[in-house]
Design a protein around this motif. Structure first.
Motif, PDB file in Angstrom:
ATOM      1  N   UNK A 122     -28.535  73.957  13.579  1.00  0.00           N
ATOM      2  CA  UNK A 122     -27.643  73.992  14.595  1.00  0.00           C
ATOM      3  C   UNK A 122     -26.275  73.262  14.276  1.00  0.00           C
ATOM      4  N   UNK A 123     -26.322  72.569  13.039  1.00  0.00           N
ATOM      5  CA  UNK A 123     -25.045  72.125  12.489  1.00  0.00           C
ATOM      6  C   UNK A 123     -25.139  71.969  10.986  1.00  0.00           C
ATOM      7  N   UNK A 124     -24.039  71.494  10.628  1.00  0.00           N
ATOM      8  CA  UNK A 124     -23.874  71.460   9.061  1.00  0.00           C
ATOM      9  C   UNK A 124     -24.960  70.581   8.429  1.00  0.00           C
ATOM     10  N   UNK A 125     -25.336  70.952   7.123  1.00  0.00           N
ATOM     11  CA  UNK A 125     -26.250  70.249   6.641  1.00  0.00           C
ATOM     12  C   UNK A 125     -25.437  68.691   6.081  1.00  0.00           C
ATOM     13  N   UNK A 126     -26.042  67.567   6.477  1.00  0.00           N
ATOM     14  CA  UNK A 126     -25.279  66.121   6.142  1.00  0.00           C
ATOM     15  C   UNK A 126     -25.874  66.004   4.841  1.00  0.00           C
ATOM     16  N   UNK A 127     -24.962  65.467   4.040  1.00  0.00           N
ATOM     17  CA  UNK A 127     -25.231  64.872   2.745  1.00  0.00           C
ATOM     18  C   UNK A 127     -24.771  63.435   2.674  1.00  0.00           C
ATOM     19  N   UNK A 128     -25.484  62.269   3.309  1.00  0.00           N
ATOM     20  CA  UNK A 128     -24.946  61.087   3.457  1.00  0.00           C
ATOM     21  C   UNK A 128     -25.077  60.236   2.089  1.00  0.00           C
ATOM     22  N   UNK A 129     -24.157  60.679   1.114  1.00  0.00           N
ATOM     23  CA  UNK A 129     -24.143  59.902  -0.133  1.00  0.00           C
ATOM     24  C   UNK A 129     -23.224  59.343  -0.789  1.00  0.00           C
ATOM     25  N   UNK A 130     -21.979  59.200   0.291  1.00  0.00           N
ATOM     26  CA  UNK A 130     -20.853  58.597  -0.424  1.00  0.00           C
ATOM     27  C   UNK A 130     -20.926  57.250   0.068  1.00  0.00           C
ATOM     28  N   UNK A 207     -27.686  62.307  11.029  1.00  0.00           N
ATOM     29  CA  UNK A 207     -28.275  63.052  10.151  1.00  0.00           C
ATOM     30  C   UNK A 207     -28.868  64.570  10.610  1.00  0.00           C
ATOM     31  N   UNK A 208     -28.893  65.523   9.636  1.00  0.00           N
ATOM     32  CA  UNK A 208     -29.239  66.728  10.161  1.00  0.00           C
ATOM     33  C   UNK A 208     -30.644  67.230   9.568  1.00  0.00           C
ATOM     34  N   UNK A 209     -31.352  66.331   9.012  1.00  0.00           N
ATOM     35  CA  UNK A 209     -32.752  66.804   8.540  1.00  0.00           C
ATOM     36  C   UNK A 209     -33.479  65.376   8.481  1.00  0.00           C
TER      37      UNK A 209
END
Length: 844
Positions: A122-130, A207-209
């Motif tokens: 329902x949202x963009x894939x979050x990539x929390x690696x910055x 988070x999206x996952x």
């Protein structure tokens, strides 16, 4: 295909298939029936454990690849050993090294693997690696559009990582994009992607996952989807069907959407002969569901049961009182557990809780009810339900909840309803109805139920094992995976009752004492149990040592460092880890121990999440505590080191006795004994990564002699671990000789009477053709303490094991000494312990 004993090997960190194959003849001589391997499938580069799988259908080249695996398989078959694999169905690495994940990053919801991972589309894939927000990273000049050196395609280059751009956003204008330097243009390109790069700090709340616990680098896998199951288990099942793999250990089964359905599918595909166990924490009084087609768990509950033999319950109470007197703040553990769970719910798992709240409000909106429950009330009820769960989870599915789980849920709801933090009744009833499956079941309600269950386990684990157990240090031996966070009674009766239940419910489950996840090695824990036998001696020693090391305490703005409770913890940790042969003046040995201890201390402080944590490091505080720890092991701190090693001596001796008793019980009680690498000798390890160090296999092989005659009972044989190793070998050979006795034989607690009745544990394993009487010492600190005036000859006098009628008419022979016994209805412990302080008497 039920093992008689397993031996766990940790691959990676230098351990390869060929090195493991070279150990197989030794394992055969030791009496092992099954080699038990940590995950062997391709994982992220440099992985130290293998649980961050990047390709489930490839054997990791770094440990030897498929060819190396085949060589190990041949070595095992040639020596008659089976193979058990640790598999990871719940998650994979959220890494660009994972081709499936990379495809999802590049193509978003259009990827063929978009539904392989547990992602909310329902949202963009979050990539929390910055390291910071995307905007801040751009401003700092740390990200740019460049060609990925591996693919030649445009990507966001962030240091050494290249996040692929989605093809529709760059096709036909590659040169234009690669020339972009303007911040606004980079932001615009980012907005076009199916993903959103973000700071790692924002992951807990955004988070999206679904992740594994709170590790953002591990993404949940949807093995409940038949296609995903097929694609993630292709190689696993090929190895099972080919006969190269005889058993599977399922990692974190409670993380799956529907554990029962998964295990039924796994059993169907792997066949009836495959030995299957699951990693699962069982709470107080909890048993594995009877309808799971498995042999049992990996045995954490067995560790907890052993403490009933080796902990002095009265002394433990005094030990806790001394600790609370030192800290000046007696702990109300129920309230402390609540605080830890609320911390997890409100911070570390805030995103998961928000997703559940969103689902609940959507369900309410779609319902026919005219009564609207305020979101704040629903949130309050949701938090209270999460916090009140006493076990990892219930086992509802998309379609509802089975009776046993519904009963568990009812108990939790009633606990919340009657508790001091009871939320609004309307909200509580609303949520319990969704969870139990009353009314609407599938759709959003089913998704809520599954998501809730997938959260209660991680929340419990991180609250207890990785927070509470690092906050309260009265008795470190009890701060162990599988143990209860709330104080309980320790008694032999409890142990015997647990073993009888174990024989009934999971006779083929693993019985562990050390694993790659335990907080301490089994012999460190055995030594620390002895503190409960001498609480006054221990408390006086801590007070003395604190005074000796007072100058090392730093006074910071937020208090002393270390604070008294951390000093207590440091001294206990040091007692557990101290090598049996380390002298106070061994500078090299002290330095090696310092490196291990300081790594443990840093992890312990951060996991406690009180004055420092992993995401917000308090460098001044950590530096002060680590400085204190280093000073303890400085050769210049001679006065302390001499006092410490002198005080340690009786605890060390009692710990070695506890270790032998623990080993004997594990090898004779219901269950399949699992020996963690190297723990056939002494295992004085600390929490990971310390417990994942490779043991000294060369020494273990050199000191091992294949004989039923035990090594000398002199203290050096205990201290080197050689005696323990021989005890293991003789009992494992007996298990191979009479497997039915240990798998199906009855477990009979035996009464002990007389002078030392409280210092002996005795039981028998009995079937129609055989019987084995097990007698071992417990709570022996006072007898071994140098202040005792009791002679070894008198130690076990006037103490007898009472034999029931079915055992009293038999003759017995000690399996170690060969000595014959004809005890009638009573067996003298002094006689049984004449050659060594334990007895294993087999009926003739």
């Amino acid at each position: 295909m039920i093992p008689t004993a397993t031996y766990r090997i940790q691959f990676r960190n230098g351990m390869t298939f060929d090195r493991a194959a070279a150990l197989v003849p030794y394992l055969k001589r030791l009496g092992i029936s099954h080699f038990y391997a940590s995950p062997i499938f391709t994982a992220t580069f440099g992985s130290t454990h293998g649980y961050d799988v990047t390709n489930a259908n490839e054997i990791d080249p770094t440990i030897g690849g498929r060819e190396g695996f085949e060589r190990l398989s041949i070595a095992l078959k040639d020596n008659g050993l089976g193979l058990i694999l640790d598999i990871v169905p719940n998650h994979m690495a959220a890494s660009l090294e994972n081709p499936w994940w990379r495809d999802v990053v590049e193509n978003g919801e259009q990827s063929r693997y978009a539904r392989y991972f547990d992602i909310n589309w329902d949202r963009k894939l979050t990539l929390p690696f910055l390291g910071d927000t995307f905007e801040a990273v751009i401003e700092a000049g740390d990200i740019a559009v460049k060609k990925d050196p591996k693919t030649g395609k445009p990507a966001f280059a962030y240091y050494e990582t290249f996040y692929p751009l989605s093809p529709p956003t760059y096709e036909g204008r590659e040169a234009e994009l690669l020339a972009i330097t303007d911040e606004a243009d980079i932001l615009a390109i980012h907005e076009e992607q199916p993903y959103r790069l973000m700071s790692w700090r924002d992951a807990p709340k955004d988070l999206s996952y679904r992740r594994f616990f709170e590790i953002t680098g591990l993404v949940g896998v949807r093995v409940e989807d038949p296609e995903v199951f097929d694609d993630t288990h292709r190689l696993i099942l090929e190895l099972v069907r080919s006969g190269k793999v005889d058993g599977l250990r399922v990692d974190h089964v409670d993380g799956l959407a529907d554990p029962k359905a998964y295990l039924e599918r796994l059993r169907q595909e792997a066949g009836p002969e495959c030995y299957i166990t699951v990693e699962k924490i069982l709470g107080e009084g909890e048993q594995i569901p009877t309808d799971w087609p498995i042999s049992g768990t990996t045995g954490y509950e067995f560790i907890a049961a052993l403490s009933d033999i080796l902990v002095d319950n009265n002394g433990l109470s005094e030990l806790r009182q001394a600790y609370h007197q030192l800290t000046g703040k007696p702990a109300e553990m129920e309230e402390e557990l609540r605080k830890a769970k609320l911390l997890m719910a409100d911070n570390n798992f805030a995103g998961e809780v928000s997703n559940l709240l969103r689902l609940a409000m959507e369900i309410q909106t779609a319902s026919d009810s005219s009564d609207e429950i305020p979101e704040a009330d629903v949130k309050s009820a949701l938090r209270e339900l999460l916090v009140a769960f006493p076990v990892y989870r219930t086992y509802g599915t998309l379609d509802g909840m089975p009776a046993e789980s519904r009963q568990r849920l009812h108990e939790v709801v009633e606990t919340v309803r009657r508790g001091p933090h009871a939320p609004g009744e309307q909200a509580l009833t609303f949520l319990s109805g969704i969870l139990s499956g009353e009314g609407q079941t599938s759709g959003p309600s089913g998704e809520f139920r599954v998501r809730f269950q997938q959260l209660t386990g991680p929340l419990m684990a991180k609250s207890v094992e990785d927070t509470l157990f690092f906050r309260h240090h009265a008795a470190l031996a009890l701060n162990e995976v599988g143990s209860e966070p709330l104080p309980r009674l320790h008694s032999l009766d409890r142990f015997h009752a647990e073993m009888q239940t174990r024989l009934e419910r999971q006779p083929d489950g693993l019985s562990g004492t050390s694993t790659h996840d335990t907080k301490r090695g089994e012999d460190a824990r055995a030594r620390l149990y002895a503190l409960s036998e001498a609480p006054d001696l221990w408390a006086k020693a801590v007070n003395r040592w604190r005074e000796m090391n007072r100058a090392s305490v730093k006074i910071l703005d937020d208090g002393p460092a270390p604070e008294p409770e951390i000093e207590w913890m440091l001294y206990q940790a040091l007692v557990g880890v101290w090598p049996t042969d380390l002298r106070h003046d061994d500078a090299v040995g002290l330095k090696a121990l310092e490196e291990r201890l300081t790594a443990y201390v840093e992890k312990s402080l951060r996991e406690a999440k009180l004055r420092t944590n992993w995401s917000d490091v308090n460098e001044a505080y950590e530096g002060a505590v680590l400085g204190y720890a280093r000073n303890l092991l400085s050769p210049q701190n001679e006065t302390f080191l001499i006092d410490f090693t002198d005080t340690l001596r009786p605890f060390l001796r009692a710990g070695l006795v506890n270790s032998i008793t623990q080993t004997i019980v594990k090898l004779t009680a219901p269950g399949v004994p699992d020996i963690y690498q190297g723990s056939e000798g002494l295992d004085l390890s600390l929490v990971d990564p310390d417990n994942r160090r490779e043991p000294d296999f060369e020494t273990l092989q050199q000191q091992f002699t294949e004989t039923d005659v035990l090594a000398s009972a002199q203290e050096d044989e205990w201290q080197t671990g050689r005696l323990k190793q021989q005890v293991v070998a003789v009992l494992l050979r007996l298990r191979q000789e009479v497997p039915s006795l240990f798998r199906k034989g009855r477990y009979l607690p035996l009464e002990v009477s007389g002078k030392r009745e409280d210092n002996v544990v005795a039981f028998a394993r009995v079937d129609e053709e055989d019987a084995l009487i097990v007698i071992a010492p417990r709570l022996v600190f006072s007898a071994l303490y140098t202040g005792s005036d009791e002679t070894p000859e008198d130690r076990w006098a006037e103490t007898e094991v009472v034999l029931p009628a079915e055992l009293s008419s038999l003759r017995y022979r000690d399996i170690y000494t060969g000595k014959a016994f004809d005890p009638k209805d009573r067996l003298s412990v002094n006689w049984a312990f004449a050659d060594h302080p334990f007895a294993l008497l087999r009926a003739e």
